[in-house]
Design a protein around this motif. Sequence first.
Motif, mmCIF file in Angstrom:
data_model
loop_
_atom_site.group_PDB
_atom_site.id
_atom_site.type_symbol
_atom_site.label_atom_id
_atom_site.label_comp_id
_atom_site.label_asym_id
_atom_site.label_seq_id
_atom_site.Cartn_x
_atom_site.Cartn_y
_atom_site.Cartn_z
ATOM 1 N N THR A 124 0.867 -1.247 -0.010
ATOM 2 C CA THR A 124 -0.039 0.216 0.132
ATOM 3 C C THR A 124 0.934 1.391 -0.065
ATOM 4 N N GLY A 125 1.953 1.295 0.226
ATOM 5 C CA GLY A 125 2.932 2.296 0.811
ATOM 6 C C GLY A 125 1.867 3.185 1.807
ATOM 7 N N ASP A 126 1.701 4.424 1.748
ATOM 8 C CA ASP A 126 1.006 5.359 2.578
ATOM 9 C C ASP A 126 -0.364 5.535 1.646
ATOM 10 N N ILE A 127 -1.580 5.063 2.394
ATOM 11 C CA ILE A 127 -2.787 4.881 1.439
ATOM 12 C C ILE A 127 -3.790 5.814 2.314
ATOM 13 N N ASN A 128 -4.763 6.346 1.376
ATOM 14 C CA ASN A 128 -6.069 6.831 1.846
ATOM 15 C C ASN A 128 -7.187 6.712 1.079
ATOM 16 N N THR A 129 -8.288 6.404 1.619
ATOM 17 C CA THR A 129 -9.376 6.048 0.928
ATOM 18 C C THR A 129 -10.661 7.282 0.917
ATOM 19 N N ILE A 130 -10.232 8.424 1.567
ATOM 20 C CA ILE A 130 -10.970 9.248 1.879
ATOM 21 C C ILE A 130 -10.610 10.545 1.040
ATOM 22 N N ASP A 131 -11.552 11.211 0.213
ATOM 23 C CA ASP A 131 -11.312 12.139 -0.516
ATOM 24 C C ASP A 131 -10.842 13.576 0.551
ATOM 25 N N THR A 132 -10.040 14.185 -0.141
ATOM 26 C CA THR A 132 -9.574 15.408 0.277
ATOM 27 C C THR A 132 -9.695 16.607 -0.429
ATOM 28 N N ARG A 133 -9.373 17.780 -0.111
ATOM 29 C CA ARG A 133 -9.468 18.902 -1.194
ATOM 30 C C ARG A 133 -8.609 18.584 -2.155
ATOM 31 N N LEU A 134 -7.442 17.887 -2.102
ATOM 32 C CA LEU A 134 -6.345 18.156 -2.973
ATOM 33 C C LEU A 134 -6.567 16.796 -3.789
ATOM 34 N N VAL A 135 -6.697 15.560 -3.418
ATOM 35 C CA VAL A 135 -6.730 14.457 -4.185
ATOM 36 C C VAL A 135 -7.951 13.421 -3.595
ATOM 37 N N SER A 136 -8.453 12.672 -4.806
ATOM 38 C CA SER A 136 -9.460 11.602 -4.657
ATOM 39 C C SER A 136 -8.821 10.594 -3.630
#
Length: 412
Positions: free
Chosen positions: A155-167
């Motif tokens: 995964t490396g660093d992963i995020n499944t939540i949208d932020t203002r900057l990226v999906s």
Amino acid sequence: MKLEFKGACREVGRSAVLVDDRIMMDYGIKPGEVAQYPVSGARPEAVLVSHAHLDHSGAVPSLMDIAPDIYMTPLTFDLSSMLARDTLRIAERSGEIAAYDSTDLSRFVENTRRIEPGLEFHVHGYRAQFYDAGHIPGAAAIHIEDRSRKSVFYTGDINTIDTRLVSGATDFPDADALIIESTYFGEDHPPRKEIEKAFMDSLTDTIDMGGNVIIPAFAIGRTQEILMLLDAHGITAYVDGLGVSAYKIMIKHPEALRNPTHLRRAFTNAIAVDGSKRDKVQLESSVIVTTAGMLNGGPVLHYLKRLYKDPKSKILITGYQVEGTNGRMALDNGIIDNDGVIQQLAIKVEQYDFSAHCGDRELKGIVKDFCDRGTEHVFTMHGEDTVAFAEWVSNETGVDAYAPELGDSFII
């Protein structure tokens, strides 16, 4: 397939996983008073880099004596090259011995192949593919498969939540083994809107009372998101440090951004500070977004020299603070080391959870999804509670799970 864990084992920082003694996934440093590197002994033929943050990419140029092939997304290449040059410049200016030199940087550029997310490519007999990781612009999770069809998803660093900057990340392949970050295992993030409101309420209260707000921000990702938030609320901020250069690179890759138009507007409306003119910044109900995100070096220390005794002002910390950094000391003990001078902070210090990582709920959801689709081994790394995460995985899914120690190796 053999997996050997060279860093980020039961800790955050210096991520490095070696596959079959041939393919390295990430090769970063651990920030602190003395930077730490992955354990020695690796001579990879290729390095696949998940994203540009130094704890994942920062040590790659030090491998150039063996000239490995390097693979990353185009935006990660541009950003990691910028950070590598800046790291070398800082070392030379401070008289420190760097882990690499300008010749290594040239080889790093020459040896790097830029691969768009979603495209399958071949690496010394392995099939590989980058998947959008939702962490920062350009960040990718890595899928790699050997000739026997054994596969691993890192995964490396992963995020499944949208932020203002990226999906947020949404697309995950099947894999025999999952290597997952654990930064926020056991801790759920509050809803982004709640965090943004609390942050803006504190900021506006401070400037309304005549105080100043210093926002230490990572150059890649956090600086841009915070400026977008401030712009959305009509706040004109000073922006100082490497985050301005990072923005100029990001805006050339609009496909990696959720709202490039807003990002461009946010930086157009902000006041960029030239390094030679920091003393002229008016500290009168001002907001300053500046590096470094953990208060370890950078322009933020200049502003703190002027404001650390001011109880009306605030430091609003927006990211994870690694143990041993100024940011962690400021939160835990109210002190920082400012160029060798220990300063007791009268300025208020607050922390807000603008994380670009999955929280506990999202991490568990990823694990369950993979295990439901046949994953047989899970490895937890890049966190301070990886053992508990591995225990949860075993108990909840029945799948073999491990929290590797530094240097551990496994056969899948």
